[in-house]
Design an enzyme around this catalytic site. Structure first.
Site, PDB file in Angstrom:
ATOM      1  N   ASP A  13       0.871  -1.176   0.000  1.00  0.00           N
ATOM      2  CA  ASP A  13       0.000   0.000   0.000  1.00  0.00           C
ATOM      3  C   ASP A  13       0.915   1.235   0.000  1.00  0.00           C
ATOM      4  O   ASP A  13       2.122   1.127   0.219  1.00  0.00           O
ATOM      5  CB  ASP A  13      -0.885  -0.011   1.269  1.00  0.00           C
ATOM      6  CG  ASP A  13      -1.796   1.216   1.373  1.00  0.00           C
ATOM      7  OD1 ASP A  13      -2.470   1.544   0.386  1.00  0.00           O
ATOM      8  OD2 ASP A  13      -1.821   1.861   2.436  1.00  0.00           O
ATOM      9  N   CYS A  76      -4.382  -1.534  -1.964  1.00  0.00           N
ATOM     10  CA  CYS A  76      -4.506  -0.097  -2.150  1.00  0.00           C
ATOM     11  C   CYS A  76      -5.385   0.117  -3.373  1.00  0.00           C
ATOM     12  O   CYS A  76      -5.034  -0.334  -4.474  1.00  0.00           O
ATOM     13  CB  CYS A  76      -3.104   0.484  -2.386  1.00  0.00           C
ATOM     14  SG  CYS A  76      -3.078   2.239  -2.744  1.00  0.00           S
ATOM     15  N   HIS A 189      -7.261   2.786   3.786  1.00  0.00           N
ATOM     16  CA  HIS A 189      -7.010   3.472   5.056  1.00  0.00           C
ATOM     17  C   HIS A 189      -8.309   3.612   5.881  1.00  0.00           C
ATOM     18  O   HIS A 189      -8.269   3.676   7.102  1.00  0.00           O
ATOM     19  CB  HIS A 189      -6.450   4.882   4.813  1.00  0.00           C
ATOM     20  CG  HIS A 189      -4.982   4.927   4.492  1.00  0.00           C
ATOM     21  ND1 HIS A 189      -4.473   4.528   3.285  1.00  0.00           N
ATOM     22  CD2 HIS A 189      -3.912   5.322   5.245  1.00  0.00           C
ATOM     23  CE1 HIS A 189      -3.149   4.690   3.294  1.00  0.00           C
ATOM     24  NE2 HIS A 189      -2.787   5.173   4.470  1.00  0.00           N
TER      25      HIS A 189
HETATM   26  N1  DGL Z   1      -4.793   3.209   0.866  1.00  0.00           N
HETATM   27  C1  DGL Z   1      -4.999   3.834  -0.351  1.00  0.00           C
HETATM   28  C2  DGL Z   1      -6.147   3.382  -1.166  1.00  0.00           C
HETATM   29  O1  DGL Z   1      -6.698   2.344  -0.898  1.00  0.00           O
HETATM   30  C3  DGL Z   1      -4.216   4.987  -0.802  1.00  0.00           C
HETATM   31  C4  DGL Z   1      -4.363   6.257  -0.091  1.00  0.00           C
HETATM   32  C5  DGL Z   1      -3.399   7.266  -0.644  1.00  0.00           C
HETATM   33  O2  DGL Z   1      -2.193   7.004  -0.553  1.00  0.00           O
HETATM   34  O3  DGL Z   1      -3.846   8.285  -1.155  1.00  0.00           O
HETATM   35  O4  DGL Z   1      -6.548   4.039  -2.080  1.00  0.00           O
END
Ligand code: DGL
Length: 277
Positions: A13, A76, A189
């Site tokens: 991620d 992610c 997140h």
């Molecule tokens: N955890 C992330 C997602 O699922 C990324 C968040 C980021 O770095 O902007 O999109």
């Protein structure tokens, strides 16, 4: 052919968000060795260009391949939007599991036919999201919000501060006024602030965290005879090794805050487009 026994599952991620998915994978697969990479030197990915996110995703995947990962989970949504297709074509021998906003279960669940989706700008811009909307959300109103600053708050472990609450209220209250009954968490997140989200939207609104379904998909792919590691009884002793491209100490401090089992955290450094241990 290489012996796959003890080869790890690679998970990555932009930061600590993928730990929400790792938690579900660990629950389902207690014996599997796991390597986790959080690219905290570059978090957030969400406002970056697709080309840049793709470059980081490739660097991390190369590192996980060097570590003999036998499956890679792109934990992610943003990295999946920018690079899942590209990674699959570049490493055709590796099974990849990616994230996409869980619009399908939301559409199956909604009664008001109004659904809120929280995700990053890159996720909303990607072809993956467009195809999910096209396939599943034809007769449903989708309300979107990018929750500016929320990823940064969660990276600091500020899961219940007035600022975090304010960001979520700004996103969710207008959606509630329009009648949502379901919220899709389209960023890994965000499951860490589910208690706060639920407090704002109330118990009637269904909040969808895709992590358990994604973990089941990982389990399905690993039980493919070609990917099967070994068939010994569950010992619950699968190791987890964590890597961050920023501060190992800051990463370690987040384990208790996020409810994640602690493990060794090692530092990785970017050398141009490569990750060096
Ligand atoms: N955890 C992330 C997602 O699922 C990324 C968040 C980021 O770095 O902007 O999109």
């Amino acid at each position: 052919m290489e012996n796959k026994k003890n080869s790890p599952i690679g998970i990555f991620d932009s930061g600590i968000g993928g730990l929400s998915v790792l938690k579900a994978v660990r629950q389902l697969l207690p014996d599997e060795p796991i390597i986790y990479v959080g690219d905290q030197a570059h978090v957030p990915y969400g406002a970056r260009s697709m080309a840049e996110i793709q470059k980081f995703s490739l660097g991390i995947t190369n590192f996980l391949v060097e570590k003999k990962a036998r499956l890679i989970l792109v934990a992610c949504n943003t990295a999946s939007a920018a690079s899942l297709k590209f990674l699959r074509s570049k490493f055709p021998w590796i099974p990849f599991v990616g994230m996409e906003p869980a619009v399908k279960p939301a559409v199956e669940n909604t009664i008001s036919r109004i659904v809120g989706v929280l995700a990053t700008p890159a996720t909303f811009q990607g072809a993956l999201y467009a195809s999910v909307i096209e396939r599943f959300a034809k007769d449903v109103t989708i309300l979107q919000d990018v929750c500016p600053g929320l990823v940064e708050q969660i990276e600091k472990g500020w899961l219940n501060t007035p600022e975090t609450k304010n960001i979520l209220r700004l996103a969710l209250v207008p959606m509630m006024n329009k009648g949502i009954d379901t919220v899709v968490l389209g960023c890994t997140h965000y499951p860490f602030v589910i208690p706060l989200i639920q407090k704002i939207v109330g118990p009637e609104v269904h909040v969808i965290d895709p992590a358990p379904a994604v973990a089941r998909q990982v389990g399905r792919l690993l039980s493919d005879p070609l990917q099967q590691a070994n068939c010994k009884k569950s010992s619950g002793l699968g190791s987890t090794e964590y890597f961050t491209t920023a501060s190992t100490r800051d990463f370690e401090a987040l384990f208790p805050v996020l409810g994640i089992s602690a493990g060794p955290v090692k530092k990785l450094n970017w050398l141009e487009a490569r990750l060096i241990e």
